[in-house]
Design an enzyme around this catalytic site. Sequence first.
Site, PDB file in Angstrom:
ATOM      1  CD  GLU A 177      -5.267   2.545  -3.341  1.00 52.17           C
ATOM      2  OE1 GLU A 177      -4.308   2.883  -3.976  1.00 52.17           O
ATOM      3  OE2 GLU A 177      -5.564   2.070  -2.328  1.00 52.17           O
ATOM      4  CD  GLU A 375      -5.681  -2.504  -2.290  1.00 46.06           C
ATOM      5  OE1 GLU A 375      -4.778  -1.872  -1.677  1.00 46.06           O
ATOM      6  OE2 GLU A 375      -5.469  -2.620  -3.442  1.00 46.06           O
TER       7      GLU A 375
HETATM    8  C1  BG6 Z   1      -2.776   0.457  -2.460  1.00 49.11           C
HETATM    9  C2  BG6 Z   1      -2.555  -0.227  -3.910  1.00 49.11           C
HETATM   10  O1  BG6 Z   1      -2.452   1.725  -2.667  1.00 49.11           O
HETATM   11  O2  BG6 Z   1      -2.121   0.018  -1.263  1.00 49.11           O
HETATM   12  C3  BG6 Z   1      -1.950  -1.380  -3.746  1.00 49.11           C
HETATM   13  O3  BG6 Z   1      -3.955  -0.531  -4.406  1.00 49.11           O
HETATM   14  C4  BG6 Z   1      -0.604  -1.105  -2.874  1.00 49.11           C
HETATM   15  O4  BG6 Z   1      -1.275  -1.605  -4.902  1.00 49.11           O
HETATM   16  C5  BG6 Z   1      -1.355  -1.092  -1.425  1.00 49.11           C
HETATM   17  O5  BG6 Z   1       0.438  -2.048  -2.680  1.00 49.11           O
HETATM   18  C6  BG6 Z   1      -0.002  -0.776  -0.257  1.00 49.11           C
HETATM   19  O6  BG6 Z   1       0.685   0.122  -0.511  1.00 49.11           O
HETATM   20  P1  BG6 Z   1       2.083  -0.142  -0.538  1.00 49.11           P
HETATM   21  O7  BG6 Z   1       2.893   1.198  -1.115  1.00 49.11           O
HETATM   22  O8  BG6 Z   1       2.553  -0.283   1.071  1.00 49.11           O
HETATM   23  O9  BG6 Z   1       2.391  -1.072  -1.287  1.00 49.11           O
END
Ligand code: BG6
Length: 477
Positions: A177, A375
Amino acid sequence: MSKRLSEDFLWGGAVAAHQLEGAWQEGGKGVSVADIMTVGGPDKERNITKGVVSGEYYPNHEAIDFYHRYKADIALFKEMGFKCFRTSIAWTRIYPTGEESEPNEAGLKFYDDLFDELIKNNIEPVITLSHFELPYHLVTKYGGFRNRKVIDLFVKFATTCLKRYKDKVKYWMTFNEINNQANYDNDFLVFTNSGLHFNPGENREEGMYQAAHNELVASARVVKMGHDINPNFQIGCMIAMGPIYPASMNPDDVLAAQKSMEKNYFFADVHVNGQYPAFLTKYWTRKGFNIDVTQEDLADLQAGTVDYIGFSYYMSHAVKKPEGLNFDDMTPENSQVRNTYLAASDWGWQIDPKGLRYALNWFTDKYHLPLFIVENGFGAYDKVEEDGTIHDSYRIAYLQEHIREMKLAVVEDGVDLIGYTPWGCIDLVSAGTGEMDKRYGFIHVDKNNQNEGSLKRSKKDSFYWFKDVIATNAENI
Ligand code: BG6
């Protein structure tokens, strides 16, 4: 065109080292930026402390203790039918401060064992080299990625990994990211991306562009070097994608959305095209920014373009052109509005499955490269019933809708998609808030925000659902 996803579609799950390994001081590991962030909440930011302060609770220190439990966890991934597993290599396990001349063998051995265990179970490792895990020493000594010295240190770390695991890992990504820092007013995002702290009065935006440039150069050098080490490597970038819609049909809002997309996604232009887009260099000139970009940097960027685009997708955004401000002065704070067509999670993340199809098409139209959704997921509170079951129908609903749109993008729109790895396939520490109670997993981990719990793993309803999705290659969605 086939109506099915390909038989070698990479179904799996995604995590990052600092969010699940724990063992923050074992095997010679050094302190990373993740080790000095406290727990927050839906409306409470994580504190970034000056080093590790006694009496503070740092959730990443133990996390879910994957470091000691990975074999049992991988057995559960295998039971779900995972074809791949995305994690990262903690830089501080390999070079504890980032500056050692020799890598730490215990750290290298840990990832050898982890990758061997995955391969033994027919699960392909998908590896991020930098996922919010900069050695903290590089922040205190160099100010993070704003200093060019850190380019060399990252390349050294990456070279060590690419050489060591060249026969075990095929899919790599450089910076997770990388574009979060486009939101340069946010202390957490610039710190986790690049180790940046700003002094009052400093030009935060200019500082961010310098650090981002240094990372883009580091990434390109690693891609180039990786292809020399093993021509079969697939090395991608990793972009946080949240499409930005115009809040209305007013041409001002349409242009505001386009300008916001440019500022957020120029990172992908550089990774893919090997050069800066004109809209950005002209913007730097208008703003009077003086970014140190050498001729050698420009050649490096050209020589190290990526093989695919990995991206995360959780939500979309909408913008309205702020009255009286020009496009150059728009920031997320002064332009983003709530999309009234969409519901949101308990953390305010707006749920937009069609936005995923839109994103897949947008990337394809612009870059014509294979894509990898590395993701996607729904952070939610889960309730453990008295008999130990967890009925997470809301998570199944979110993922099902997103997979449906993903399939449409592939089978109807012709998007070239490598795979899909939902985020936090096993509950882990939230990056944004440090919470354990913001859960994404198919596998529940008994631990809460107060650091209580046995760390026992149990299967949620979504575990069985996702197992069926993989087994049927999403035929029933
Ligand atoms: C992304 C990241 O921003 O989203 C992860 O690559 C992160 O590391 C994921 O955990 C979800 O975000 P959060 O803040 O809910 O953990």
